[in-house]
Design a protein around this motif. Structure first.
Motif, mmCIF file in Angstrom:
data_model
loop_
_atom_site.group_PDB
_atom_site.id
_atom_site.type_symbol
_atom_site.label_atom_id
_atom_site.label_comp_id
_atom_site.label_asym_id
_atom_site.label_seq_id
_atom_site.Cartn_x
_atom_site.Cartn_y
_atom_site.Cartn_z
ATOM 1 N N LYS A 157 0.581 2.101 -6.304
ATOM 2 C CA LYS A 157 0.274 2.713 -7.598
ATOM 3 C C LYS A 157 -0.968 3.599 -7.479
ATOM 4 O O LYS A 157 -0.991 4.707 -8.002
ATOM 5 C CB LYS A 157 0.051 1.621 -8.651
ATOM 6 C CG LYS A 157 -0.199 2.187 -10.037
ATOM 7 C CD LYS A 157 -0.383 1.105 -11.060
ATOM 8 C CE LYS A 157 -0.529 1.689 -12.459
ATOM 9 N NZ LYS A 157 -1.511 2.748 -12.557
ATOM 10 N N ASP A 158 -1.990 3.078 -6.759
ATOM 11 C CA ASP A 158 -3.205 3.872 -6.572
ATOM 12 C C ASP A 158 -2.884 5.186 -5.867
ATOM 13 O O ASP A 158 -3.389 6.249 -6.245
ATOM 14 C CB ASP A 158 -4.239 3.087 -5.756
ATOM 15 C CG ASP A 158 -4.838 1.947 -6.562
ATOM 16 O OD1 ASP A 158 -4.641 1.950 -7.796
ATOM 17 O OD2 ASP A 158 -5.464 1.066 -5.976
ATOM 18 N N VAL A 159 -2.028 5.067 -4.844
ATOM 19 C CA VAL A 159 -1.665 6.275 -4.092
ATOM 20 C C VAL A 159 -0.905 7.243 -5.007
ATOM 21 O O VAL A 159 -1.212 8.438 -5.077
ATOM 22 C CB VAL A 159 -0.802 5.905 -2.869
ATOM 23 C CG1 VAL A 159 -0.187 7.156 -2.255
ATOM 24 C CG2 VAL A 159 -1.656 5.193 -1.830
ATOM 25 N N LEU A 160 0.074 6.670 -5.735
ATOM 26 C CA LEU A 160 0.891 7.524 -6.604
ATOM 27 C C LEU A 160 0.035 8.204 -7.673
ATOM 28 O O LEU A 160 0.281 9.348 -8.040
ATOM 29 C CB LEU A 160 1.984 6.695 -7.278
ATOM 30 C CG LEU A 160 3.156 6.299 -6.393
ATOM 31 C CD1 LEU A 160 4.122 5.405 -7.161
ATOM 32 C CD2 LEU A 160 3.883 7.521 -5.868
ATOM 33 N N ASP A 161 -0.962 7.463 -8.165
ATOM 34 C CA ASP A 161 -1.789 8.033 -9.225
ATOM 35 C C ASP A 161 -2.864 8.969 -8.681
ATOM 36 O O ASP A 161 -3.423 9.774 -9.415
ATOM 37 C CB ASP A 161 -2.453 6.918 -10.045
ATOM 38 C CG ASP A 161 -1.425 6.175 -10.892
ATOM 39 O OD1 ASP A 161 -0.341 6.758 -11.099
ATOM 40 O OD2 ASP A 161 -1.688 5.052 -11.301
ATOM 41 N N ALA A 162 -3.174 8.814 -7.383
ATOM 42 C CA ALA A 162 -4.243 9.626 -6.811
ATOM 43 C C ALA A 162 -3.726 10.981 -6.326
ATOM 44 O O ALA A 162 -4.444 11.971 -6.386
ATOM 45 C CB ALA A 162 -4.903 8.874 -5.665
ATOM 46 N N ILE A 163 -2.486 11.003 -5.841
ATOM 47 C CA ILE A 163 -1.996 12.256 -5.277
ATOM 48 C C ILE A 163 -1.735 13.262 -6.406
ATOM 49 O O ILE A 163 -1.375 12.877 -7.519
ATOM 50 C CB ILE A 163 -0.702 12.044 -4.463
ATOM 51 C CG1 ILE A 163 0.376 11.379 -5.321
ATOM 52 C CG2 ILE A 163 -0.974 11.237 -3.220
ATOM 53 C CD1 ILE A 163 1.708 11.263 -4.624
ATOM 54 N N PRO A 164 -1.945 14.542 -6.114
ATOM 55 C CA PRO A 164 -1.778 15.559 -7.168
ATOM 56 C C PRO A 164 -0.314 15.938 -7.365
ATOM 57 O O PRO A 164 0.004 17.095 -7.584
ATOM 58 C CB PRO A 164 -2.599 16.730 -6.628
ATOM 59 C CG PRO A 164 -2.483 16.595 -5.159
ATOM 60 C CD PRO A 164 -2.392 15.131 -4.850
ATOM 61 N N VAL A 165 0.557 14.978 -7.236
ATOM 62 C CA VAL A 165 1.992 15.236 -7.334
ATOM 63 C C VAL A 165 2.563 14.324 -8.418
ATOM 64 O O VAL A 165 2.148 13.184 -8.556
ATOM 65 C CB VAL A 165 2.697 14.944 -5.986
ATOM 66 C CG1 VAL A 165 4.197 15.114 -6.118
ATOM 67 C CG2 VAL A 165 2.148 15.850 -4.906
ATOM 68 N N ARG A 166 3.482 14.850 -9.206
ATOM 69 C CA ARG A 166 4.152 14.033 -10.227
ATOM 70 C C ARG A 166 5.347 13.351 -9.579
ATOM 71 O O ARG A 166 6.159 14.029 -8.944
ATOM 72 C CB ARG A 166 4.649 14.896 -11.390
ATOM 73 C CG ARG A 166 3.559 15.358 -12.323
ATOM 74 C CD ARG A 166 2.687 16.409 -11.742
ATOM 75 N NE ARG A 166 1.848 17.054 -12.755
ATOM 76 C CZ ARG A 166 0.797 17.768 -12.484
ATOM 77 N NH1 ARG A 166 0.410 17.956 -11.230
ATOM 78 N NH2 ARG A 166 0.106 18.326 -13.454
ATOM 79 N N VAL A 167 5.420 12.032 -9.736
ATOM 80 C CA VAL A 167 6.493 11.276 -9.091
ATOM 81 C C VAL A 167 7.246 10.473 -10.152
ATOM 82 O O VAL A 167 6.634 9.914 -11.054
ATOM 83 C CB VAL A 167 5.920 10.307 -8.024
ATOM 84 C CG1 VAL A 167 7.046 9.565 -7.319
ATOM 85 C CG2 VAL A 167 5.075 11.072 -7.015
#
Lengths: 473, 194
Positions: A157-167
């Motif tokens: 979740k941290d990675v998903l929320d940190a990357i500047p990409v919408r997933v």
């Protein structure tokens, strides 16, 4: 009250009555059954002589203390598993208590030893302990797995929320199963959890829902392994651009379970790309302008000497390949020095520009005009032989003679003398033909100016053809 | 009401002797030196008050032995469950793993030994006929334990107990709850100035 020993025989516990010194007075049937010792073998003997374990200090002193003080003693089966050694399966684990009963009359004391068979109880406890240990181990392992999973989920979740990409990810019905923070914000939701169960019809881009579903279907059906789409953002955020990528989600068995999508904000990339394209166009234009300027005479706007040389070499090359003859014309403004001296250089420049324009307008579309130097112009006439050159020179001469250019309230005019030579032989020499044209020009000047002469490279002695002296006027 | 210390330490000395006997028995049992320390003896206004002094939210393990006759009441060894489990583990030279059936029977035996030491020096002196009951074990909150006492047990003695095994000290409390008359008789028998 003396213990009524007959009452002790039918009870389910082992019961022994001893005096205050441990001499056994009664031995009930249960103890006979458990120990295999009949009353005759134990009565009148002391507990401590018959059973060595009871003679141990830790047991003996407590039994005797009970006799002395009346305080009862409790013996745990954990610390003393068998108070009286038992035979067979029964009473393998015993729990014993020793209490004092005081007799009436003689004032002596008796000890009542009660032994309970807790074998089954102990076995059940051991099984329970074993199961408890097993459950504890499983719980510990499950806890570790859950903790690892939680850590993994948290990290993901941290990675998903940190990357500047919408997933985001959807099920096979194109209903959202989850997304990261960035995507939730784009969708107008205050948290990722709110998206679960929604479809594109429920979100701010509902008007594109059909197209998105079709993309999902194509990816999940295997028609394409990946969909990449660049499109403007659906939010009113200043014309941002997004690139969406979708791939199928698969389960452990390889079956498609949904679709995983992500999109990145490519606005900056597109802006940079546009800027780069604009820059390339500007550079290209600048280069073209420079290329033109390099071969253009800045005063007259006609080709300069460098530009004309390139054209002449191309013409020679074309002749070598296709036998296309061409003519070269040198035109020189008559008495130009007089114009400069009388009216100044500004007037001279005006006439140079005017003559250049007149020559360009008067010659054919395929002819090329260059300022060869000073007040002299060179014209390249493709696919032209001596006769054609003569006709064209006359047209040029007349056009210049008739032209007028206003200057400081007066109309200025000028005439030109022209000399031409033709290139129509394989062994032709560019330098020679220009010299021939120059010679023809000289002759025209010498003949009184405002006239033209066609000359061969070798002068009037030159053989004809290829070099002809056509005419002079 | 805050329990007040006795002016005389005679009762404490008597209980110390009883604990010495109990410590010998426990040392034999555990096959290692066990010491029982009694730092102070306090008298409370009532049995429940003495128990509530133990405080804490943790459940306690309790071994109790009633006594009846000329003197009557209940003596209890009270320890936090974690401390009780640790005590048994030290006596058995094992790892502490909470309280279970086996642990409770051992704790009952330990409590029996300790409480016999207490009762032997208090209610069972001068050859008076006082019957001491077999030990009983139970667990629960201090409040539930206090609420279960007979209403006439309005007096008592609180005796902190430190059980030392090796380098570890397990803290517990011995509590004797009884009637005021019985307490007065016990103190008189012990020669305590009141």
């Amino acid at each position: 009250m003396r213990t009524d020993t007959c009452l002790l025989d039918p009870v389910p516990w082992g019961c022994c009555v001893a005096d205050e010194n441990g001499v056994i007075r009664h031995w009930n049937q249960r103890l006979v059954q458990w120990t295999g010792l009949p009353p005759a073998r134990v009565l009148g003997k002391t507990l401590f002589s018959l059973f060595p374990r009871l003679d141990e200090r830790r047991v003996r002193r407590r039994i005797l203390a009970t006799a002395a003080t009346g305080a009862p003693a409790h013996f745990s089966p954990v610390l003393l598993p068998q108070f009286f050694p038992a035979q067979g399966a029964q009473a393998q684990v015993q729990q014993a208590t020793v209490v004092r009963t005081r007799t009436e009359g003689d004032g002596g004391a008796e000890l009542l030893i009660t032994v309970a068979d807790v074998t089954e109880y102990a076995e059940r406890a051991a099984r329970y302990r074993s199961l408890k240990d097993l459950a504890a181990a499983e719980a510990a392992q499950r806890h570790m797995v859950e903790q690892a999973l939680r850590q993994s989920e948290t990290m993901l979740k941290d990675v998903l929320d940190a990357i500047p990409v919408r997933v985001f990810w959807k099920d096979t019905d194109s209903r959202y199963l989850g997304c990261n923070d960035h995507f939730a914000r784009d969708a107008g939701l205050d948290s990722p959890g709110r998206i679960v169960g929604l479809s594109d019809d429920d979100l701010i881009w509902a008007h594109h829902a059909d197209r998105y579903r079709e993309d999902d279907r194509r990816v999940m059906s295997g028609a394409t392994r990946r969909v990449d789409v660049e499109e403007p953002s659906q939010r009113s955020d200043g014309g941002r651009w997004l690139q969406t990528t979708k791939v199928p989600l698969t389960g452990p068995d390889g079956a498609v379970t949904g679709v995983l999508g992500c999109y990145a904000d490519i606005t900056e990339r597109r802006r940079a790309q546009t800027e780069r394209e604009q820059l390339i166009a500007e550079l290209s234009e600048l280069r073209q302008r420079l290329e033109i300027e390099v071969v253009t005479d800045p005063l007259s706007g006609a080709l300069n000497r460098r530009g004309m040389n390139a054209e002449l070499h191309r013409a020679v090359a074309a002749f070598g390949r296709w036998r296309n003859p061409f003519a070269v014309v040198l035109a020189d403004m008559d008495h130009f020095k007089r114009v400069n001296d009388t009216h100044g250089h500004e007037a001279g420049d005006l006439l140079i520009r005017g003559v250049a324009d007149t020559l360009r307008l008067a010659c054919r579309e395929t002819d090329i005009v260059a300022r060869w130097g000073g007040e002299e112009f060179l014209l390249l006439l493709p696919a032209t032989q001596a006769a054609g050159a003569g006709h064209l020179m006359e047209r040029l001469r007349v056009a210049v003679e008739n032209a007028r250019w206003p200057f400081q309230g007066r109309d200025l005019g000028v005439t030109v003398s022209l000399g031409a030579a033709c290139f129509d032989a394989e062994d032709g020499d560019l330098e020679a033909i220009i010299q021939a044209a120059d010679q023809a020009l000289y002759e025209a000047k010498a003949a009184g100016r405002n006239r033209w002469v066609v000359k061969s490279p070798g002068g009037e002695a030159a053989p004809a053809p290829p070099w002809q002296v056509v005419d002079a006027c | 009401m805050t329990p007040a210390p006795f002016r005389s330490d005679a009762l404490q000395a008597l209980i110390g002797i009883g604990m010495g006997h109990a410590a010998d028995a426990l040392s034999d049992l555990a096959a290692c030196p066990v010491a029982l320390g009694v730092p102070a003896v306090a008298r409370g206004g009532s049995g429940p008050e003495l128990l509530m002094r133990l405080g804490g939210q943790e459940d306690v393990a309790v071994v109790s032995q009633g006594f009846a006759g000329r003197l009557h009441g209940t003596a209890m060894l009270v320890m936090p469950c974690t401390g009780a489990a640790r005590l048994v583990a030290l006596l058995l030279h094992a790892e502490a793993d909470g309280l279970d059936t086996e642990t409770r029977t051992v704790l009952t035996e330990v409590g029996n030994i300790v409480l016999n030491g207490l009762l032997g020096m208090t209610v069972n002196t001068r050859g008076q006929h006082t019957a001491i009951h077999l030990p009983a074990y139970h667990e629960g909150s201090v409040r539930a334990l206090a609420n279960g006492l007979p209403p006439d047990h309005r007096a008592g003695i609180g005796v902190p107990l430190d059980v030392t095994i090796g380098a570890e000290v397990i803290a517990g409390q011995m509590v004797m709850v009884t009637t005021p008359d019985t307490l007065a008789a016990i103190l008189a028998d012990a020669g305590v100035e009141v």
